[in-house]
Design a protein around this motif. Structure first.
Motif, PDB file in Angstrom:
ATOM      1  N   GLY A 141      12.776  50.683 -10.565  1.00 16.65           N
ATOM      2  CA  GLY A 141      13.159  50.873 -11.960  1.00 16.65           C
ATOM      3  C   GLY A 141      12.649  49.804 -12.896  1.00 16.65           C
ATOM      4  N   ILE A 142      12.243  48.655 -12.392  1.00 11.98           N
ATOM      5  CA  ILE A 142      11.786  47.564 -13.255  1.00 11.98           C
ATOM      6  C   ILE A 142      10.328  47.225 -12.961  1.00 11.98           C
ATOM      7  CG2 ILE A 142      12.156  45.167 -13.955  1.00 11.98           C
ATOM      8  CD1 ILE A 142      15.074  45.462 -13.207  1.00 11.98           C
ATOM      9  N   GLY A 143      10.081  46.644 -11.783  1.00 11.52           N
ATOM     10  CA  GLY A 143       8.747  46.156 -11.472  1.00 11.52           C
ATOM     11  C   GLY A 143       7.694  47.244 -11.382  1.00 11.52           C
ATOM     12  N   ILE A 144       7.883  48.168 -10.461  1.00  8.57           N
ATOM     13  CA  ILE A 144       6.890  49.225 -10.251  1.00  8.57           C
ATOM     14  C   ILE A 144       6.759  50.089 -11.496  1.00  8.57           C
ATOM     15  CG2 ILE A 144       6.336  51.276  -8.885  1.00  8.57           C
ATOM     16  CD1 ILE A 144       7.635  49.927  -6.501  1.00  8.57           C
ATOM     17  N   ARG A 145       7.896  50.382 -12.122  1.00  9.58           N
ATOM     18  CA  ARG A 145       7.876  51.219 -13.329  1.00  9.58           C
ATOM     19  C   ARG A 145       7.064  50.564 -14.437  1.00  9.58           C
ATOM     20  NH1 ARG A 145      13.246  53.177 -16.753  1.00  9.58           N
ATOM     21  NH2 ARG A 145      12.110  54.115 -18.508  1.00  9.58           N
ATOM     22  N   ARG A 146       7.352  49.319 -14.766  1.00 11.82           N
ATOM     23  CA  ARG A 146       6.663  48.652 -15.869  1.00 11.82           C
ATOM     24  C   ARG A 146       5.205  48.382 -15.541  1.00 11.82           C
ATOM     25  NH1 ARG A 146       9.955  50.630 -19.345  1.00 11.82           N
ATOM     26  NH2 ARG A 146      12.106  49.859 -19.135  1.00 11.82           N
ATOM     27  N   LEU A 147       4.933  47.998 -14.300  1.00 13.57           N
ATOM     28  CA  LEU A 147       3.549  47.760 -13.907  1.00 13.57           C
ATOM     29  C   LEU A 147       2.729  49.042 -14.011  1.00 13.57           C
ATOM     30  CD1 LEU A 147       1.482  45.738 -12.767  1.00 13.57           C
ATOM     31  CD2 LEU A 147       2.203  46.406 -10.470  1.00 13.57           C
ATOM     32  N   SER A 148       3.305  50.154 -13.604  1.00 12.61           N
ATOM     33  CA  SER A 148       2.609  51.445 -13.688  1.00 12.61           C
ATOM     34  C   SER A 148       2.355  51.832 -15.141  1.00 12.61           C
ATOM     35  CB  SER A 148       3.430  52.531 -12.989  1.00 12.61           C
ATOM     36  OG  SER A 148       3.603  52.244 -11.620  1.00 12.61           O
ATOM     37  N   GLU A 149       3.342  51.615 -15.988  1.00 11.92           N
ATOM     38  CA  GLU A 149       3.181  51.950 -17.404  1.00 11.92           C
ATOM     39  C   GLU A 149       2.091  51.106 -18.055  1.00 11.92           C
ATOM     40  OE1 GLU A 149       7.792  53.356 -18.354  1.00 11.92           O
ATOM     41  OE2 GLU A 149       7.136  51.328 -18.829  1.00 11.92           O
ATOM     42  N   VAL A 150       2.049  49.816 -17.700  1.00  9.17           N
ATOM     43  CA  VAL A 150       1.018  48.939 -18.255  1.00  9.17           C
ATOM     44  C   VAL A 150      -0.368  49.360 -17.778  1.00  9.17           C
ATOM     45  CG1 VAL A 150       0.099  46.584 -18.223  1.00  9.17           C
ATOM     46  CG2 VAL A 150       2.549  46.964 -18.570  1.00  9.17           C
ATOM     47  N   CYS A 151      -0.506  49.609 -16.465  1.00  8.80           N
ATOM     48  CA  CYS A 151      -1.807  50.007 -15.904  1.00  8.80           C
ATOM     49  C   CYS A 151      -2.278  51.336 -16.494  1.00  8.80           C
ATOM     50  CB  CYS A 151      -1.708  50.107 -14.384  1.00  8.80           C
ATOM     51  SG  CYS A 151      -1.487  48.524 -13.564  1.00  8.80           S
ATOM     52  N   PHE A 152      -1.367  52.288 -16.572  1.00  6.68           N
ATOM     53  CA  PHE A 152      -1.729  53.592 -17.126  1.00  6.68           C
ATOM     54  C   PHE A 152      -2.101  53.461 -18.595  1.00  6.68           C
ATOM     55  CE2 PHE A 152      -0.712  57.758 -18.996  1.00  6.68           C
ATOM     56  CZ  PHE A 152      -1.489  58.576 -18.197  1.00  6.68           C
ATOM     57  N   GLY A 153      -1.363  52.628 -19.327  1.00  6.64           N
ATOM     58  CA  GLY A 153      -1.669  52.430 -20.734  1.00  6.64           C
ATOM     59  C   GLY A 153      -3.030  51.808 -20.951  1.00  6.64           C
ATOM     60  N   ILE A 154      -3.366  50.799 -20.145  1.00 11.57           N
ATOM     61  CA  ILE A 154      -4.686  50.171 -20.250  1.00 11.57           C
ATOM     62  C   ILE A 154      -5.789  51.185 -19.951  1.00 11.57           C
ATOM     63  CG2 ILE A 154      -6.220  48.439 -19.235  1.00 11.57           C
ATOM     64  CD1 ILE A 154      -3.771  46.678 -18.790  1.00 11.57           C
ATOM     65  N   GLY A 155      -5.584  51.992 -18.908  1.00 10.87           N
ATOM     66  CA  GLY A 155      -6.567  53.021 -18.583  1.00 10.87           C
ATOM     67  C   GLY A 155      -6.748  54.016 -19.724  1.00 10.87           C
ATOM     68  N   MET A 156      -5.659  54.402 -20.365  1.00 13.59           N
ATOM     69  CA  MET A 156      -5.738  55.330 -21.494  1.00 13.59           C
ATOM     70  C   MET A 156      -6.514  54.717 -22.651  1.00 13.59           C
ATOM     71  SD  MET A 156      -4.510  58.372 -21.178  1.00 13.59           S
ATOM     72  CE  MET A 156      -4.398  58.744 -22.926  1.00 13.59           C
ATOM     73  N   VAL A 157      -6.285  53.433 -22.922  1.00 11.08           N
ATOM     74  CA  VAL A 157      -6.996  52.761 -24.015  1.00 11.08           C
ATOM     75  C   VAL A 157      -8.496  52.737 -23.733  1.00 11.08           C
ATOM     76  CG1 VAL A 157      -7.358  50.540 -25.156  1.00 11.08           C
ATOM     77  CG2 VAL A 157      -5.035  51.356 -24.731  1.00 11.08           C
ATOM     78  N   ILE A 158      -8.870  52.398 -22.514  1.00 10.37           N
ATOM     79  CA  ILE A 158     -10.288  52.333 -22.155  1.00 10.37           C
ATOM     80  C   ILE A 158     -10.938  53.709 -22.270  1.00 10.37           C
ATOM     81  CG2 ILE A 158     -11.921  51.859 -20.287  1.00 10.37           C
ATOM     82  CD1 ILE A 158      -9.963  49.751 -19.254  1.00 10.37           C
ATOM     83  N   MET A 159     -10.278  54.727 -21.710  1.00 13.23           N
ATOM     84  CA  MET A 159     -10.851  56.071 -21.751  1.00 13.23           C
ATOM     85  C   MET A 159     -10.948  56.585 -23.191  1.00 13.23           C
ATOM     86  SD  MET A 159      -9.731  59.563 -19.732  1.00 13.23           S
ATOM     87  CE  MET A 159      -8.210  59.824 -20.655  1.00 13.23           C
ATOM     88  N   THR A 160      -9.934  56.338 -23.996  1.00 14.51           N
ATOM     89  CA  THR A 160      -9.951  56.796 -25.390  1.00 14.51           C
ATOM     90  C   THR A 160     -11.074  56.125 -26.177  1.00 14.51           C
ATOM     91  OG1 THR A 160      -7.552  57.120 -25.301  1.00 14.51           O
ATOM     92  CG2 THR A 160      -8.562  57.040 -27.471  1.00 14.51           C
ATOM     93  N   MET A 161     -11.275  54.833 -25.946  1.00 17.53           N
ATOM     94  CA  MET A 161     -12.352  54.127 -26.641  1.00 17.53           C
ATOM     95  C   MET A 161     -13.714  54.713 -26.281  1.00 17.53           C
ATOM     96  SD  MET A 161     -11.073  50.146 -26.323  1.00 17.53           S
ATOM     97  CE  MET A 161     -12.665  49.550 -26.908  1.00 17.53           C
ATOM     98  N   VAL A 162     -13.960  54.921 -25.004  1.00 16.05           N
ATOM     99  CA  VAL A 162     -15.244  55.490 -24.590  1.00 16.05           C
ATOM    100  C   VAL A 162     -15.410  56.907 -25.134  1.00 16.05           C
ATOM    101  CG1 VAL A 162     -16.651  56.171 -22.608  1.00 16.05           C
ATOM    102  CG2 VAL A 162     -15.303  54.072 -22.503  1.00 16.05           C
ATOM    103  N   PHE A 163     -14.323  57.667 -25.122  1.00 13.31           N
ATOM    104  CA  PHE A 163     -14.371  59.055 -25.575  1.00 13.31           C
ATOM    105  C   PHE A 163     -14.778  59.151 -27.041  1.00 13.31           C
ATOM    106  CE2 PHE A 163     -12.133  62.746 -27.436  1.00 13.31           C
ATOM    107  CZ  PHE A 163     -12.747  63.768 -26.733  1.00 13.31           C
TER     108      PHE A 163
END
Length: 492
Positions: free
Chosen positions: A303-325
């Motif tokens: 609920g804390i560590g894995i959840r927040r780490l996943s949200e951060v990683c997914f968010g960074i990936g979305m930012v990178i993909m959106t920029m390239v797109f």
């Protein structure tokens, strides 16, 4: 654990439906069987409490797995060349003998999951009838996605479409295929490896575990999946063997992903700063850093560590993909995405059942007599071990991760219906993966062709030696290892 128990009590207040069997307490050592009656849990558990730390483990599974892992590590350290040769020869043998099993079983699982999705069982909840999901849709998706394919997409998002486009395969051998068709087949092969047939193993394991655990009150271990087939025998040596085997396969899957990710991070840091060399020492440091972050996330809980780490990683990936797109050719990528999805569903049956039967069997003897051109190697029109390098590697990789990822997805999916589970663990990740591969893979193919237009580092395939000439390399190959190919600098 206390918070999860409190949450469970709040969700199950009120009258329990007559169709549901009350779950016995752990102290009673009882669990409902497949028909609903209570049976004794015959598994051997070792429990230990020390302050806030609580340990509960199956000593047979735990200590046997530790012993096997240590033996495996020592073998790889003390006999590196022998271990490497053994892995390679065993993998090739599996490809030649069991390709039909890998290919056929993935198709069967896909058909079964699709049937369940559209059946009446799609509305069945993975938990009590009145339970609600513990996590919102965004958090849930980011956790299961980051757990399932994070490293793989970053590593193969560019590499795989480019390799299928410029590397040898059964499509590049066709002298009459246009370059546009070849590019589309490269995208299609990549979609196939990251589509339904890949995600289906996660869905299968996760759905069975979630159903048996949250609906039937059984332990969340891999042996539980076999209870409908062998009943109480899962609490004996058969069940322990299944759990041990699952732990070992997870080890191999983690090693593959961590190894690929570590090499990519090391090379990326080297491109940013040449003082950071690509060395084994630096890769060990990267592994320690990744392991430390993963350990902290696990200790702090889902609920804390894995959840927040996943949200951060997914968010960074979305930012990178959106920029390239948006910074690249957006309309080209939208066209390619729509076109590639259509090709994927058009070719899914042929690709889903293709086993490279002729390539893995006899060579194309008599090609010249029949007036047909092909590669000089008489073992086949395409590379003999292409299936071993790609599809079977992928299916083995996905399957090796399925105990770990399937169990994690099951753990965070309590309260969702089976149809919601399939949408979140198969449909949505597949759509997102296709978009990622289109943006980065499609962009890479476009960049490769633009580089060729400018006369920069175009690949040359030597049909005599069945290898790429070092005189001209693709831009991607040079970027991955420019130190090894200094002749490429200056556009030679």
């Amino acid at each position: 654990e206390e918070q999860q128990q409190q949450h469970h009590k709040e969700q199950t207040k009120g009258e329990v439906p007559a169709s549901e069997v009350p779950l016995p307490t752990e102290e009673q050592g009882l669990r409902p069987n497949w028909q609903g009656a209570k049976i004794v849990d015959k598994s051997v558990w070792l429990k230990c409490e020390c302050g806030i730390f609580r340990i509960k483990l199956n000593p047979t599974v735990t200590f046997s797995s530790i012993a096997l892992v240590l033996c495996f590590i020592l073998w790889c350290i003390l006999a590196q060349q022998n271990a490497s040769a053994s892995f390679k020869s065993t993998k090739q043998w599996i490809t030649k003998v069991f390709t039909w099993l890998y290919i056929g079983s993935q198709d069967i699982w896909a058909i079964i999951i699709i049937m369940i999705y559209f059946s009446k069982y799609g509305q069945l909840k993975l938990g009590k009838d009145n339970e609600e999901p513990e996590y919102n849709d965004g958090t849930w998706f980011s956790m299961l996605f980051a757990c399932g394919v994070g490293v793989g997409l970053f590593f193969f998002g560019v590499a795989e479409p480019i390799w299928h486009y410029v590397g040898p395969n059964r499509y590049t051998t066709d002298k009459f295929m246009t370059d546009n068709e070849l590019a589309q087949h490269a995208m299609n092969l990549t979609f196939f490896h990251w589509g339904i047939h890949g995600w289906i193993v996660y869905v299968l394991v996760g759905m069975i575990l979630a159903f048996m655990t949250f609906r039937k009150g059984m332990p969340m271990t891999m042996k539980t999946c076999l209870y409908p087939l062998i009943g109480d025998r899962i609490y004996g040596w058969i069940g322990d063997l299944v759990d041990i085997f699952s732990i070992m396969t997870t080890l191999f899957g983690v090693c593959t992903s961590l190894g690929l990710g570590t090499m990519q991070v090391n090379k990326g840091l080297n491109l940013i700063n040449e003082d950071i060399e690509v060395t084994m020492r630096n890769q060990v440091i990267i592994i320690w850093a990744i392991t430390a972050v993963a350990t902290i996330s696990v200790i702090t809980g889902v609920g804390i560590g894995i959840r927040r780490l996943s949200e951060v990683c997914f968010g960074i990936g979305m930012v990178i993909m959106t920029m390239v797109f948006f910074l690249d050719d957006t309309w080209y990528m939208l066209n390619l995405y729509c076109q590639s999805v259509g090709y994927y569903f058009q070719w899914i049956l042929q690709l889903g059942f293709h086993c490279d039967a002729f390539e893995l069997s006899t060579g194309s003897f008599g090609v010249a007599d029949r007036g047909r051109e092909g590669y000089k190697d008489v073992e086949g029109d395409g590379p003999v071990m292409w299936m071993d390098d790609w599809t079977i590697f992928y299916w083995g990789w996905w399957i090796s991760w399925s105990p770990f990822v399937g169990m994690f997805i099951a753990k965070i999916s309590r309260g969702r219906t089976i149809r919601q589970f399939i949408n979140g663990a198969l449909t949505a990740p597949m759509i997102y993966s296709f978009m990622w591969l289109t943006v980065f893979g499609g962009g890479a193919i476009k960049t490769e062709r633009l580089a060729a237009e400018q006369g920069l580092c175009c690949p040359e395939w030597d049909s005599e030696t069945l290898a790429y000439s070092n005189e001209k390399l693709s831009q991607v190959e040079w970027m991955l290892d420019r130190d090894a190919y200094p002749a490429c600098i200056g556009g030679k």
